[in-house]
Design a protein around this motif. Structure first.
Motif, short mmCIF file in Angstrom:
data_model
loop_
_atom_site.label_atom_id
_atom_site.label_comp_id
_atom_site.label_asym_id
_atom_site.label_seq_id
_atom_site.Cartn_x
_atom_site.Cartn_y
_atom_site.Cartn_z
N GLY A 98 -32.92 60.95 53.31
CA GLY A 98 -33.19 61.97 54.32
C GLY A 98 -32.67 61.56 55.68
O GLY A 98 -32.10 62.37 56.42
N LYS A 99 -32.84 60.29 56.01
CA LYS A 99 -32.32 59.77 57.29
C LYS A 99 -30.81 59.89 57.34
O LYS A 99 -30.24 60.26 58.37
CB LYS A 99 -32.75 58.32 57.49
N MET A 100 -30.15 59.58 56.23
CA MET A 100 -28.68 59.68 56.20
C MET A 100 -28.24 61.14 56.32
O MET A 100 -27.23 61.43 56.97
CB MET A 100 -28.14 59.06 54.92
N LEU A 101 -29.00 62.06 55.71
CA LEU A 101 -28.67 63.48 55.80
C LEU A 101 -28.77 63.95 57.25
O LEU A 101 -27.89 64.65 57.75
CB LEU A 101 -29.62 64.28 54.90
N VAL A 102 -29.83 63.52 57.95
CA VAL A 102 -29.98 63.88 59.37
C VAL A 102 -28.85 63.27 60.18
O VAL A 102 -28.25 63.94 61.03
CB VAL A 102 -31.36 63.41 59.90
N GLY A 123 -25.49 65.03 60.57
CA GLY A 123 -25.38 66.22 61.41
C GLY A 123 -25.58 67.53 60.67
O GLY A 123 -25.35 68.61 61.23
N ALA A 124 -26.04 67.46 59.42
CA ALA A 124 -26.18 68.66 58.59
C ALA A 124 -27.51 69.37 58.76
O ALA A 124 -27.71 70.44 58.19
CB ALA A 124 -26.00 68.29 57.12
N VAL A 125 -28.42 68.81 59.57
CA VAL A 125 -29.78 69.36 59.66
C VAL A 125 -29.99 70.05 61.00
O VAL A 125 -29.65 69.53 62.06
CB VAL A 125 -30.83 68.23 59.48
N LYS A 126 -30.59 71.25 60.93
CA LYS A 126 -30.96 72.00 62.14
C LYS A 126 -32.45 72.26 62.11
O LYS A 126 -33.03 72.52 61.05
CB LYS A 126 -30.22 73.33 62.21
N VAL A 127 -33.07 72.20 63.28
CA VAL A 127 -34.48 72.54 63.43
C VAL A 127 -34.55 73.68 64.44
O VAL A 127 -34.07 73.56 65.55
CB VAL A 127 -35.32 71.33 63.92
N ASP A 128 -35.11 74.80 64.00
CA ASP A 128 -35.19 75.99 64.85
C ASP A 128 -33.83 76.38 65.43
O ASP A 128 -33.71 76.77 66.58
CB ASP A 128 -36.22 75.81 65.96
N GLY A 129 -32.78 76.24 64.60
CA GLY A 129 -31.45 76.66 64.98
C GLY A 129 -30.64 75.66 65.80
O GLY A 129 -29.48 75.90 66.10
N GLN A 130 -31.23 74.52 66.14
CA GLN A 130 -30.55 73.50 66.94
C GLN A 130 -30.29 72.26 66.09
O GLN A 130 -31.17 71.83 65.34
CB GLN A 130 -31.41 73.11 68.15
N SER A 131 -29.12 71.67 66.22
CA SER A 131 -28.82 70.43 65.50
C SER A 131 -29.84 69.37 65.88
O SER A 131 -30.21 69.23 67.05
CB SER A 131 -27.43 69.93 65.85
N GLU A 132 -30.31 68.63 64.88
CA GLU A 132 -31.32 67.59 65.12
C GLU A 132 -30.78 66.25 64.63
O GLU A 132 -30.37 66.12 63.48
CB GLU A 132 -32.62 67.94 64.39
N GLN A 177 -33.20 73.79 58.57
CA GLN A 177 -32.11 74.31 57.75
C GLN A 177 -31.12 73.19 57.42
O GLN A 177 -30.74 72.41 58.29
CB GLN A 177 -31.38 75.43 58.47
N VAL A 178 -30.74 73.13 56.15
CA VAL A 178 -29.72 72.21 55.68
C VAL A 178 -28.75 73.05 54.85
O VAL A 178 -29.12 73.57 53.81
CB VAL A 178 -30.29 71.07 54.81
N ASP A 179 -27.54 73.19 55.34
CA ASP A 179 -26.52 74.02 54.68
C ASP A 179 -27.10 75.43 54.44
O ASP A 179 -27.46 76.10 55.40
CB ASP A 179 -26.02 73.37 53.39
N ASP A 180 -27.22 75.87 53.18
CA ASP A 180 -27.71 77.22 52.90
C ASP A 180 -29.17 77.22 52.43
O ASP A 180 -29.63 78.16 51.79
CB ASP A 180 -26.82 77.91 51.87
N VAL A 181 -29.93 76.17 52.78
CA VAL A 181 -31.34 76.09 52.43
C VAL A 181 -32.18 76.06 53.70
O VAL A 181 -31.92 75.28 54.61
CB VAL A 181 -31.62 74.81 51.59
N ARG A 182 -33.18 76.96 53.74
CA ARG A 182 -34.11 77.00 54.87
C ARG A 182 -35.48 76.56 54.38
O ARG A 182 -35.96 77.04 53.36
CB ARG A 182 -34.22 78.40 55.45
N ILE A 183 -36.11 75.65 55.13
CA ILE A 183 -37.47 75.23 54.84
C ILE A 183 -38.37 75.84 55.90
O ILE A 183 -38.23 75.57 57.09
CB ILE A 183 -37.61 73.69 54.86
#
Length: 70
Positions: A31-35, A38-47, A61-67
């Motif tokens: 998960g840390k590597m995924l963040v 640069g593939a992770v957004k929180v509330d529409g902003q890159s995190e 959001q990660v690619d086409d998946v929203r949590i």
């Protein structure tokens, strides 16, 4: 787009742990590597903060998946 509803069991969850528990990666380290990629957004902003605190009502959001965090 795929949506995952995640029921929060406390005040917050760290971003890398959310990604693991939602099934988007195999471990908190992955998960840390995924963040970091640069593939992770929180509330529409890159995190880029791997252990960013995610609270109820936020959308990750990660690619086409929203949590959706409840």
């Amino acid at each position: 787009m795929q949506e995952i509803h995640f029921a929060l069991k406390g005040d917050y969850i760290e971003l890398n742990q959310l990604l693991k528990l939602a099934g988007l990666c195999d471990s908190g380290g992955a998960g840390k590597m995924l963040v970091a990629s640069g593939a992770v957004k929180v509330d529409g902003q890159s995190e880029s903060r791997k252990t960013c605190k995610i609270h109820g009502g936020q959308i990750v959001q990660v690619d086409d998946v929203r949590i959706l965090v409840d």
